[in-house]
Design a protein around this motif. Sequence first.
Motif, PDB file in Angstrom:
ATOM      1  N   MET A 203      -4.650  -8.376   3.203  1.00  0.00           N
ATOM      2  CA  MET A 203      -4.692  -8.619   4.592  1.00  0.00           C
ATOM      3  C   MET A 203      -4.357  -7.244   5.323  1.00  0.00           C
ATOM      4  N   THR A 204      -3.055  -6.830   5.031  1.00  0.00           N
ATOM      5  CA  THR A 204      -2.445  -5.622   5.438  1.00  0.00           C
ATOM      6  C   THR A 204      -3.320  -4.394   5.307  1.00  0.00           C
ATOM      7  N   LEU A 205      -3.755  -4.204   4.157  1.00  0.00           N
ATOM      8  CA  LEU A 205      -4.720  -3.255   3.850  1.00  0.00           C
ATOM      9  C   LEU A 205      -5.872  -3.189   4.705  1.00  0.00           C
ATOM     10  N   ASN A 206      -6.545  -4.294   4.916  1.00  0.00           N
ATOM     11  CA  ASN A 206      -7.601  -4.633   5.656  1.00  0.00           C
ATOM     12  C   ASN A 206      -7.045  -4.121   7.132  1.00  0.00           C
ATOM     13  N   ASN A 207      -6.078  -4.520   7.759  1.00  0.00           N
ATOM     14  CA  ASN A 207      -5.844  -4.257   9.205  1.00  0.00           C
ATOM     15  C   ASN A 207      -5.519  -2.720   9.378  1.00  0.00           C
ATOM     16  N   LEU A 208      -4.795  -2.217   8.245  1.00  0.00           N
ATOM     17  CA  LEU A 208      -4.546  -0.727   8.396  1.00  0.00           C
ATOM     18  C   LEU A 208      -6.116  -0.076   8.439  1.00  0.00           C
ATOM     19  N   ALA A 209      -6.826  -0.411   7.527  1.00  0.00           N
ATOM     20  CA  ALA A 209      -8.086   0.115   7.227  1.00  0.00           C
ATOM     21  C   ALA A 209      -8.872  -0.032   8.766  1.00  0.00           C
ATOM     22  N   ASN A 210      -8.806  -1.021   9.377  1.00  0.00           N
ATOM     23  CA  ASN A 210      -9.646  -1.175  10.581  1.00  0.00           C
ATOM     24  C   ASN A 210      -9.229  -0.149  11.712  1.00  0.00           C
ATOM     25  N   ASN A 211      -7.651  -0.041  11.622  1.00  0.00           N
ATOM     26  CA  ASN A 211      -7.180   0.669  12.934  1.00  0.00           C
ATOM     27  C   ASN A 211      -7.267   2.274  12.521  1.00  0.00           C
ATOM     28  N   LEU A 212      -7.620   2.579  11.264  1.00  0.00           N
ATOM     29  CA  LEU A 212      -7.815   4.012  11.097  1.00  0.00           C
ATOM     30  C   LEU A 212      -9.019   4.078  11.348  1.00  0.00           C
ATOM     31  N   GLN A 213     -10.245   3.246  11.070  1.00  0.00           N
ATOM     32  CA  GLN A 213     -11.625   3.422  11.579  1.00  0.00           C
ATOM     33  C   GLN A 213     -11.602   3.495  13.087  1.00  0.00           C
ATOM     34  N   ASN A 214     -11.031   2.688  13.659  1.00  0.00           N
ATOM     35  CA  ASN A 214     -10.940   2.776  15.320  1.00  0.00           C
ATOM     36  C   ASN A 214     -10.284   4.126  15.553  1.00  0.00           C
ATOM     37  N   ASP A 226     -12.155   8.071   5.724  1.00  0.00           N
ATOM     38  CA  ASP A 226     -12.235   8.323   4.229  1.00  0.00           C
ATOM     39  C   ASP A 226     -10.860   7.252   3.684  1.00  0.00           C
ATOM     40  N   GLU A 227      -9.807   7.386   4.373  1.00  0.00           N
ATOM     41  CA  GLU A 227      -8.776   6.573   4.071  1.00  0.00           C
ATOM     42  C   GLU A 227      -9.049   5.096   4.361  1.00  0.00           C
ATOM     43  N   ALA A 228      -9.726   4.705   5.434  1.00  0.00           N
ATOM     44  CA  ALA A 228     -10.135   3.528   5.795  1.00  0.00           C
ATOM     45  C   ALA A 228     -11.031   2.813   4.601  1.00  0.00           C
ATOM     46  N   ILE A 229     -12.040   3.713   4.018  1.00  0.00           N
ATOM     47  CA  ILE A 229     -12.775   3.060   3.075  1.00  0.00           C
ATOM     48  C   ILE A 229     -11.954   2.852   1.891  1.00  0.00           C
ATOM     49  N   GLU A 230     -11.157   3.660   1.488  1.00  0.00           N
ATOM     50  CA  GLU A 230     -10.450   3.462   0.288  1.00  0.00           C
ATOM     51  C   GLU A 230      -9.458   2.192   0.399  1.00  0.00           C
ATOM     52  N   LEU A 231      -8.854   1.992   1.668  1.00  0.00           N
ATOM     53  CA  LEU A 231      -7.990   0.782   1.886  1.00  0.00           C
ATOM     54  C   LEU A 231      -9.065  -0.367   1.664  1.00  0.00           C
ATOM     55  N   HIS A 232      -9.925  -0.364   2.319  1.00  0.00           N
ATOM     56  CA  HIS A 232     -11.060  -1.637   2.241  1.00  0.00           C
ATOM     57  C   HIS A 232     -11.450  -1.821   0.551  1.00  0.00           C
ATOM     58  N   ARG A 233     -11.598  -0.540  -0.056  1.00  0.00           N
ATOM     59  CA  ARG A 233     -11.966  -0.876  -1.541  1.00  0.00           C
ATOM     60  C   ARG A 233     -10.870  -1.684  -2.105  1.00  0.00           C
ATOM     61  N   ALA A 234      -9.439  -1.160  -1.924  1.00  0.00           N
ATOM     62  CA  ALA A 234      -8.271  -1.780  -2.383  1.00  0.00           C
ATOM     63  C   ALA A 234      -8.237  -3.183  -2.073  1.00  0.00           C
ATOM     64  N   ALA A 235      -8.424  -3.614  -0.917  1.00  0.00           N
ATOM     65  CA  ALA A 235      -8.404  -4.818  -0.105  1.00  0.00           C
ATOM     66  C   ALA A 235      -9.144  -5.897  -1.061  1.00  0.00           C
ATOM     67  N   LEU A 236     -10.556  -5.254  -1.262  1.00  0.00           N
ATOM     68  CA  LEU A 236     -11.654  -6.002  -1.889  1.00  0.00           C
ATOM     69  C   LEU A 236     -11.279  -6.218  -3.336  1.00  0.00           C
ATOM     70  N   SER A 249     -13.719  -9.260   3.442  1.00  0.00           N
ATOM     71  CA  SER A 249     -13.538  -7.829   2.834  1.00  0.00           C
ATOM     72  C   SER A 249     -14.828  -7.065   2.570  1.00  0.00           C
ATOM     73  N   LEU A 250     -15.771  -8.048   2.068  1.00  0.00           N
ATOM     74  CA  LEU A 250     -17.065  -7.279   1.824  1.00  0.00           C
ATOM     75  C   LEU A 250     -17.566  -6.557   3.057  1.00  0.00           C
ATOM     76  N   ASN A 251     -17.498  -7.515   4.298  1.00  0.00           N
ATOM     77  CA  ASN A 251     -18.165  -7.081   5.484  1.00  0.00           C
ATOM     78  C   ASN A 251     -17.342  -5.844   6.048  1.00  0.00           C
ATOM     79  N   ASN A 252     -15.998  -5.683   5.857  1.00  0.00           N
ATOM     80  CA  ASN A 252     -15.136  -4.636   6.394  1.00  0.00           C
ATOM     81  C   ASN A 252     -15.595  -3.453   5.819  1.00  0.00           C
TER      82      ASN A 252
END
Length: 1026
Positions: A203-214, A226-236, A249-252
């Motif tokens: 969940m935390t990986l996902n949240n950080l990724a979303n903010n970096l994307q913003n 790029d960091e957001a994508i890697e964090l989303h991959r780690a969350a998945l 996670s798939l969606n994000n």
Amino acid sequence: MADMVQECRAALQRCPLGHSDRSACLYNLAISLHDRFEQRGVPSDLDEAVELFRTALVLCPTGHSHRSGSLNNLANCLVNRFEQRGIPSDLDEAIELHRAALLLRPRGHSDRSMTLNNLANSLVNRFEQRGIPSDLDEAIELHRAALLLRPPGHSARLSLNNLASSLQIRFQQRGIPSDLDEAIELHRAALLLHPPGHSDRSMTLNNLANNLQNRFNQRGVPSDLDEAIELHRAALLLRPTGRYDRPGSLNNLALSLGDRFEQRGVPSDLDEAIELHRAALLLRPPGHSHRSQSLNNLASSLQTRFNQRGVPSDLDEAIELHRAALLLCPPGHSNRSAALDNLAVSLRTRFKQQGVPSDLHEAIELNRAALLLCPTGHFDRSASLDNLATSLQIRFEQRGVPSDLDEAMELRRAALLLRPPGHSHRSLSLDNLAISLEYRFKQGGVPSDLDEAIELHRAALLLRPPGHYGRSGSLSNLAISLVNRFAQQGTQSDLDEAFRVYVQLSYLPHAVSHTDLTAAKTWTISAEVANHDSALLAYQTALKFLDQHVTMLRSSPHLFDVVRKATASLAMDAFSCSVRHGALTTAVELVEQGRAVFWTQLARLRSPLDELSLSGDTGAALEKEFKHLSFGLRSALDQSTEEQSPQIRQLTMQWHDVVSRIRMLPNFSRFLLPPLFYNLQKAAEEGPVIIVNASRYGCDALIIFSAQDPVHVPLDILQIEVSELSSEFQSLAEEFGASDCQNKLVSILRELWDCVVDPVVRALEASEIHHGSRIWWCPTAEFTLLPLHAAGPYGKNKNNLSDIYISSYTPTLATLIRARQRVSQEVSTQNFVAIGQANPDRGKELRHVAPELAIVAERLRPVVSFTSLEDGDATVQGALAALNHNQWLHLACHGMPHRTQSFDSSFAMRDGPLMIKEIIRSDWQSPEFAFLSACHTTVGDEKSPDEAIHLAAAMQFSGFRSVIGSMWSVDDEVALQAVSIFYRKLVDGSGRLDCTRAAVALHKTVKSLRKKIPLEQQIVFVHIGV
């Protein structure tokens, strides 16, 4: 789940009114119904849960020890129902219940921090609906208060995430950068509290990724995305199949990849995003509370792919998915306005493609309905204003009704007011309003409209500083507006500023997006129109961007589609510009860089590495690593059914890394970079190479020599005339054999001689290239479709080109150089295979195939190790297997060109087509020569002749140093005669085959048949390569 609900119902029946456990049983049944609703989406389950929680609350009157918990449970359930149906009273009641619960949990209460969080979350929900700033500010203060009650070390320091999310929302509204930066730091702090193995880490990986994307969307720094994508991959990875949060996670991850595609244009990112959205949708079946979100996201990605590749089925599917999503968002649903707008966008796109008025009419009505659901203060109002404005602007373009454009502009101005300084979409709004003003200027000619548009573009550019992914688009928009004002008012300072703005494109350190390339191409056009001295720099910048862009793409037919749309005439126009500036060596470099891009990209995975391996231990180690990764990447690309599997992504990153390390070695700084002129000059070591170029700005030839500067030969023909001549010849080629063809053909060949070939011959003679020498033609654009080798005056006592020089062709200079570098290995036995297919899976019988193979066998069996494959043995796999063990090939069969999908061009075998895409996957050992005795083997894509995607080029790329192919249909009888003479001429005095003799052998063959066969059959075969 059904069993759990039944068990809880049974338990409740055992606890009648007054029973001490009744409230607990009500709670358990409500929870089980709520969980079932989450899984199946049946509204009555949620309604019953709400009523059960109300009943439980009645059993906990003021002063009851469980009252605060009961208030909290009912409030949470009402929030869930609000999210489903959008009934404002549910959310208002939930907030009041949370406030009441908070009063019962004063400072020091163990659950106070949780209640602060719940109330804050509900206030954020109400803010997103009604836009009341005080709701969001109060929510942030409540989250801060909750965080204070959960100091470092507290087991439930979840408030870090919640406060971060609220700050992110406030940032989106007010654009205060410190809110977003604080949100990111809070999420990073939360991640430290959730190390690998922690249940909340994903969940935390996902949240950080979303903010970096913003933050990426705000500031455009690629590393954030790029960091957001890697964090989303780690969350998945932490949410395997079966986890309830896997679809989220798939969606994000899919959304992040979609954003990166928009920025850099790498097709594999978009294809992967679509596959992830499909996977998420499968996990959200009918009834799932988030199904509409997945339908919408998949639809949007498909529409984006349609915009890139134009496949109608993608757009049709997107529209159907958006309609399905809208059905799941009935009136009152919180996502209905977004669903209306999304469907409108798809219909608008289809209108632009197909022109059906009802699509645009429906889109406008949907946009208006969406805007009504986004009143003043609504979170999505600015986007809804923008969407309606775009639809009205398109209708104005169609019908010219001024009121549509005026309304669109008012909507744009309203959207801009809702995106104040700091808002992440302000630059977009500035650009949109500017573009609308430019439209109105073109209609009414009011100078103030254009002046205001320029100022808006300036303001947008300030919000996209160096490093921002959208900077190139803003530079281009501003420059175009300034050029337009110069055209209207003639103020020189506008033109000077426009080109100062354009020149900034050349400073972009690493341009990979389609937008960057488009902006550079716009610069080239503006510079040509204004005859500006930055034109050559513009072309160099555009071709540099092209090279960087395609390096990011996987080598596949999709790459070809991208390149075809991106390049058009870019390389040929760059050549023309360079020649006009007297920069002849630059002309050679640029035309080489921008043509046959697909083959160049594939060749990067097959580079000869002898020099690298001999450069020392480091070089030898890097050579081994590079070969290993290149082979692995080629294999993965060939075998993968996904456009970008994790394996391919990993191999691609490793491949780019080893290339970077090789470039750090002495003398290898340009490894796999576009070659410079002194490298390209090596193509002329065995004889001059003539580049014949057709551009809208003029037609020219350059003769390349091995040890002197190029010689420029101006051609007295316009591109439109070359195009007409080419079309005339293509039409004639379809009629070859008819009685009146001969005179028409001679007329075309004479015109080619007068306008193109004779001036080149005179320049060759002036350069002391002796008659009888070999020359190589390297034609571009429409010249690739014309038989330059056969040009001549065709008059009595006059020499045609074939009487003066021996012609070969090469698609590019680098292709010829690579063929020369693959030096023939001295082997005691030369292995030759003759493959003939007279009765293919499809196509008429070829009666002369068997006699042709018999002649080849008769000529060659005494001097080589000879194998023959015929009929039943001449299958796709049989042919591919034979080429693994033979370096010499004669192939007699039907050639099947595909003019629109050239990768499907094929040789017809017994069991089906042997296609280009299969040939280029092969890794044959030291192939030497191929005689393609089949029709149309040098015919490629009709819209992109410069990419040279045809059967003969595929054989050459696959390693054959010397190839003979045909430009049109070959007569069976002629092929029989030609083959007999050719192989007699090919064997040298030592009794061995030498592929460098193929051009001379073909030349002598044609000469000996000159009076025996029709002219079109004399000139049908061409030689390509060494």
